[in-house]
Design a protein around this motif. Structure first.
Motif, PDB file in Angstrom:
ATOM      1  N   ASP A  27    -106.468  -7.487  18.447  1.00  0.00           N
ATOM      2  CA  ASP A  27    -107.213  -6.478  18.375  1.00  0.00           C
ATOM      3  C   ASP A  27    -106.613  -5.077  18.891  1.00  0.00           C
ATOM      4  OD1 ASP A  27    -108.340  -4.958  16.555  1.00  0.00           O
ATOM      5  OD2 ASP A  27    -110.410  -5.091  17.210  1.00  0.00           O
ATOM      6  N   ILE A  28    -105.487  -5.078  19.436  1.00  0.00           N
ATOM      7  CA  ILE A  28    -105.086  -3.865  19.480  1.00  0.00           C
ATOM      8  C   ILE A  28    -103.718  -2.898  18.387  1.00  0.00           C
ATOM      9  CG2 ILE A  28    -102.581  -2.939  21.096  1.00  0.00           C
ATOM     10  CD1 ILE A  28    -103.394  -5.848  22.721  1.00  0.00           C
ATOM     11  N   HIS A  29    -104.353  -1.869  18.461  1.00  0.00           N
ATOM     12  CA  HIS A  29    -103.724  -0.734  17.634  1.00  0.00           C
ATOM     13  C   HIS A  29    -102.454  -0.998  17.661  1.00  0.00           C
ATOM     14  CE1 HIS A  29    -103.452   2.404  14.663  1.00  0.00           C
ATOM     15  NE2 HIS A  29    -102.124   2.950  15.598  1.00  0.00           N
ATOM     16  N   ILE A  30    -101.291  -1.627  16.767  1.00  0.00           N
ATOM     17  CA  ILE A  30     -99.820  -1.840  16.762  1.00  0.00           C
ATOM     18  C   ILE A  30     -99.188  -0.203  15.923  1.00  0.00           C
ATOM     19  CG2 ILE A  30     -97.667  -2.338  16.011  1.00  0.00           C
ATOM     20  CD1 ILE A  30     -99.371  -5.267  15.795  1.00  0.00           C
ATOM     21  N   ILE A  31     -98.812   1.256  16.951  1.00  0.00           N
ATOM     22  CA  ILE A  31     -97.465   2.091  16.656  1.00  0.00           C
ATOM     23  C   ILE A  31     -96.579   1.450  15.904  1.00  0.00           C
ATOM     24  CG2 ILE A  31     -96.839   3.676  17.229  1.00  0.00           C
ATOM     25  CD1 ILE A  31     -99.057   3.916  19.636  1.00  0.00           C
ATOM     26  N   GLU A  32     -96.361   1.266  14.674  1.00  0.00           N
ATOM     27  CA  GLU A  32     -95.033   0.790  13.987  1.00  0.00           C
ATOM     28  C   GLU A  32     -93.808   1.356  14.714  1.00  0.00           C
ATOM     29  OE1 GLU A  32     -95.092  -1.955  12.215  1.00  0.00           O
ATOM     30  OE2 GLU A  32     -96.921  -2.086  11.728  1.00  0.00           O
ATOM     31  N   THR A  33     -92.792   0.642  15.335  1.00  0.00           N
ATOM     32  CA  THR A  33     -91.991   1.633  15.427  1.00  0.00           C
ATOM     33  C   THR A  33     -90.744   0.554  15.037  1.00  0.00           C
ATOM     34  OG1 THR A  33     -92.673   2.118  17.462  1.00  0.00           O
ATOM     35  CG2 THR A  33     -90.739   1.768  17.814  1.00  0.00           C
ATOM     36  N   VAL A  34     -89.361   1.300  14.843  1.00  0.00           N
ATOM     37  CA  VAL A  34     -88.359   0.717  14.061  1.00  0.00           C
ATOM     38  C   VAL A  34     -87.020   1.210  15.288  1.00  0.00           C
ATOM     39  CG1 VAL A  34     -86.837   0.080  13.385  1.00  0.00           C
ATOM     40  CG2 VAL A  34     -89.081   0.357  11.805  1.00  0.00           C
ATOM     41  N   GLY A  35     -86.650  -0.156  16.412  1.00  0.00           N
ATOM     42  CA  GLY A  35     -85.381   0.763  17.182  1.00  0.00           C
ATOM     43  C   GLY A  35     -86.068   1.071  18.517  1.00  0.00           C
ATOM     44  N   ALA A  36     -85.831   1.906  18.990  1.00  0.00           N
ATOM     45  CA  ALA A  36     -86.023   2.717  19.975  1.00  0.00           C
ATOM     46  C   ALA A  36     -86.902   4.322  20.420  1.00  0.00           C
ATOM     47  CB  ALA A  36     -84.903   2.375  21.456  1.00  0.00           C
ATOM     48  N   GLU A  37     -87.168   4.417  18.715  1.00  0.00           N
ATOM     49  CA  GLU A  37     -87.678   6.127  18.043  1.00  0.00           C
ATOM     50  C   GLU A  37     -89.162   5.561  18.542  1.00  0.00           C
ATOM     51  OE1 GLU A  37     -85.869   8.158  17.472  1.00  0.00           O
ATOM     52  OE2 GLU A  37     -84.202   6.463  17.647  1.00  0.00           O
ATOM     53  N   TYR A  38     -89.727   7.081  19.064  1.00  0.00           N
ATOM     54  CA  TYR A  38     -91.214   7.287  19.813  1.00  0.00           C
ATOM     55  C   TYR A  38     -91.589   8.203  18.082  1.00  0.00           C
ATOM     56  CZ  TYR A  38     -90.205   5.430  24.352  1.00  0.00           C
ATOM     57  OH  TYR A  38     -89.412   4.707  25.282  1.00  0.00           O
ATOM     58  N   ASN A  39     -93.179   7.924  18.334  1.00  0.00           N
ATOM     59  CA  ASN A  39     -93.693   8.312  17.423  1.00  0.00           C
ATOM     60  C   ASN A  39     -94.606   9.487  18.430  1.00  0.00           C
ATOM     61  OD1 ASN A  39     -95.763   9.377  15.353  1.00  0.00           O
ATOM     62  ND2 ASN A  39     -95.965   7.566  13.929  1.00  0.00           N
ATOM     63  N   PHE A  40     -94.907   9.864  18.643  1.00  0.00           N
ATOM     64  CA  PHE A  40     -95.470  11.379  19.426  1.00  0.00           C
ATOM     65  C   PHE A  40     -97.096  11.393  18.988  1.00  0.00           C
ATOM     66  CE2 PHE A  40     -90.911  11.967  20.951  1.00  0.00           C
ATOM     67  CZ  PHE A  40     -91.314  11.688  22.251  1.00  0.00           C
ATOM     68  N   GLU A  41     -96.615  11.268  18.144  1.00  0.00           N
ATOM     69  CA  GLU A  41     -98.329  12.016  17.275  1.00  0.00           C
ATOM     70  C   GLU A  41     -98.691  11.062  16.951  1.00  0.00           C
ATOM     71  OE1 GLU A  41     -99.480  13.566  12.692  1.00  0.00           O
ATOM     72  OE2 GLU A  41     -97.722  13.978  13.556  1.00  0.00           O
ATOM     73  N   ALA A  42     -98.171   9.658  16.938  1.00  0.00           N
ATOM     74  CA  ALA A  42     -99.701   8.842  16.466  1.00  0.00           C
ATOM     75  C   ALA A  42     -99.847   8.344  18.115  1.00  0.00           C
ATOM     76  CB  ALA A  42     -98.039   7.268  16.167  1.00  0.00           C
ATOM     77  N   ILE A  43     -98.787   8.797  18.957  1.00  0.00           N
ATOM     78  CA  ILE A  43     -99.080   7.955  20.875  1.00  0.00           C
ATOM     79  C   ILE A  43    -100.464   9.015  21.276  1.00  0.00           C
ATOM     80  CG2 ILE A  43     -98.478   8.573  22.654  1.00  0.00           C
ATOM     81  CD1 ILE A  43     -95.322   7.354  21.950  1.00  0.00           C
ATOM     82  N   LEU A  44    -100.472   9.958  20.583  1.00  0.00           N
ATOM     83  CA  LEU A  44    -101.496  11.595  21.396  1.00  0.00           C
ATOM     84  C   LEU A  44    -102.537  11.017  20.350  1.00  0.00           C
ATOM     85  CD1 LEU A  44    -101.941  14.092  22.413  1.00  0.00           C
ATOM     86  CD2 LEU A  44    -101.208  15.252  20.682  1.00  0.00           C
ATOM     87  N   ASP A  45    -102.137  10.123  19.639  1.00  0.00           N
ATOM     88  CA  ASP A  45    -104.341  10.250  18.310  1.00  0.00           C
ATOM     89  C   ASP A  45    -105.144   9.375  18.822  1.00  0.00           C
ATOM     90  OD1 ASP A  45    -103.186  12.117  15.911  1.00  0.00           O
ATOM     91  OD2 ASP A  45    -102.436  10.253  14.632  1.00  0.00           O
ATOM     92  N   GLN A  46    -103.556   8.470  20.012  1.00  0.00           N
ATOM     93  CA  GLN A  46    -104.984   7.098  20.266  1.00  0.00           C
ATOM     94  C   GLN A  46    -105.481   7.460  22.201  1.00  0.00           C
ATOM     95  OE1 GLN A  46    -105.114   4.057  19.497  1.00  0.00           O
ATOM     96  NE2 GLN A  46    -103.763   4.835  17.569  1.00  0.00           N
ATOM     97  N   ASP A  47    -105.124   8.858  22.091  1.00  0.00           N
ATOM     98  CA  ASP A  47    -106.080   9.975  23.639  1.00  0.00           C
ATOM     99  C   ASP A  47    -105.632   9.373  24.696  1.00  0.00           C
ATOM    100  OD1 ASP A  47    -107.387  11.612  24.515  1.00  0.00           O
ATOM    101  OD2 ASP A  47    -109.438  10.574  24.182  1.00  0.00           O
ATOM    102  N   PRO A  48    -104.858   8.929  25.258  1.00  0.00           N
ATOM    103  CA  PRO A  48    -104.799   7.726  26.213  1.00  0.00           C
ATOM    104  C   PRO A  48    -104.782   7.889  27.641  1.00  0.00           C
ATOM    105  CG  PRO A  48    -102.553   8.343  25.335  1.00  0.00           C
ATOM    106  CD  PRO A  48    -103.380   8.889  24.536  1.00  0.00           C
ATOM    107  N   ASP A  49    -106.008   7.442  28.569  1.00  0.00           N
ATOM    108  CA  ASP A  49    -105.396   7.698  29.734  1.00  0.00           C
ATOM    109  C   ASP A  49    -104.268   7.908  30.408  1.00  0.00           C
ATOM    110  OD1 ASP A  49    -108.425   8.247  29.090  1.00  0.00           O
ATOM    111  OD2 ASP A  49    -108.972   6.705  29.740  1.00  0.00           O
TER     112      ASP A  49
END
Length: 322
Positions: A88-110
């Motif tokens: 039940d880990i949220h998957i940030i869909e990624t293709v190749g070595a690209e980064y979805n910074f907005e999706a990462i920010l949405d997860q409010d990481p510590d």
């Protein structure tokens, strides 16, 4: 007398409130505790007990350590996709070595735990640190990295256990293969297309399990290409016409990419079928001896305890099936 009692009660109240405030302050201090961690891209102050962990590229290690993650990168078809879903880990869909910074920010990481190599290019790491404290480790040198990550998250014993389990599996695989085909066998690992062929060298991290760990040697063509290349080369790209010179006893073949889409890898597999129809392909000694084995780029073109374990399974299945 009453005045004295009132003053005593008031004093006790002040003391009690002060104690409660001090306890709250200590609790706040506990929740805000941090430590400085040295990693592949520098030193970073991170929370002592992070609750929201986002992982980019090191999912293999984190799953092996059983460290809770709120989010991780992945895509359909990836060898860890189902495992991430099951946890039940949220998957940030990624293709190749690209980064979805907005999706990462949405997860409010510590804290963000990231694979060192792709994060080190351009200003990727700097952008990640603007979202949350970010620590980076070398995925290719997974044994060293799992120890370091285990130390950060208080899972040193678990890291040792993962390595010990892997080493035991490796030794058992060596015995099985030796009993099946004997020693002094040569192997080669290639990724062909209708235009050319990538020949991977011993020592390259993705295929080192064949050579450094399972103990095979490379065929003559692979050795020749490596001698003529630069130190540290991953391999060489050669024409299909060179394939008859690939005289390894066993041939492992992959196509596509670990981080490609399902459709892209399906196209790569169709292209392989076209290559296999070519006369030059039929002239490869291992193909003629029916000792050619196709394996998935999904786990072969990455590193980590789970990926490496799957590689061992592939080799054992291929070389002990008779």
């Amino acid at each position: 007398m009453k005045r004295t009692i009132f003053m005593i009660c008031a004093l006790l109240s002040v003391i009690l409130i002060g104690c409660q405030s001090q306890e709250a302050s200590v609790a706040d201090d506990d929740s805000d505790r941090s430590k400085v961690v040295e990693h592949g891209l520098g030193e970073t102050e991170v929370p002592e007990d992070p609750e929201r962990v986002v992982v980019i590229g090191l999912e293999d290690i984190m799953l092996s350590l059983e460290i809770p993650m709120v989010a991780a990168t992945g895509m359909e078809g990836h060898y860890l996709y189902d495992s991430l879903k099951e946890e039940d880990i949220h998957i940030i869909e990624t293709v190749g070595a690209e980064y979805n910074f907005e999706a990462i920010l949405d997860q409010d990481p510590d804290i963000i735990v990231v694979s060192e190599s792709p994060a080190g290019r351009e200003n990727v790491y700097e952008q990640l640190t603007q979202i949350a404290p970010t620590i980076a480790y070398d995925r290719e040198n997974w044994k060293e990295s799992i120890e370091a990550i285990g130390s950060v998250f208080g899972e040193v014993d678990k890291a040792d256990q993962v390595i010990e389990t892997f080493n035991s599996k490796l030794e058992e695989a060596k015995k099985e293969v030796m009993e099946s085909i004997g020693g002094d066998q040569t192997v080669a690992f290639i990724r062909p297309t209708p235009k050319d062929v990538q020949v991977f060298f011993p020592g390259y991290s993705y295929t080192s399990v064949l050579y450094d760990e399972l103990g095979f040697s490379s065929g003559a063509l692979v050795s020749e290409l490596q001698e003529n290349g630069e130190e540290g080369d991953w391999g060489a790209v050669v024409s299909l016409e060179k394939m008859p010179d690939l005289k390894a006893d066993y041939l492992f073949v992959t196509v596509g990419s670990s981080l490609a889409t399902v459709e892209e890898n399906e196209q790569a597999n169709l292209a392989l079928e076209e290559v296999k129809k070519m006369p030059v392909w039929e002239s490869i000694p291992a193909v003629q001896q029916e000792q050619m084995h196709v394996v998935s780029a999904r786990n072969w073109m990455l590193n980590g305890p789970i990926a490496e374990s799957k590689k061992i399974d592939d080799v054992v299945e291929a070389l002990t099936r008779n």
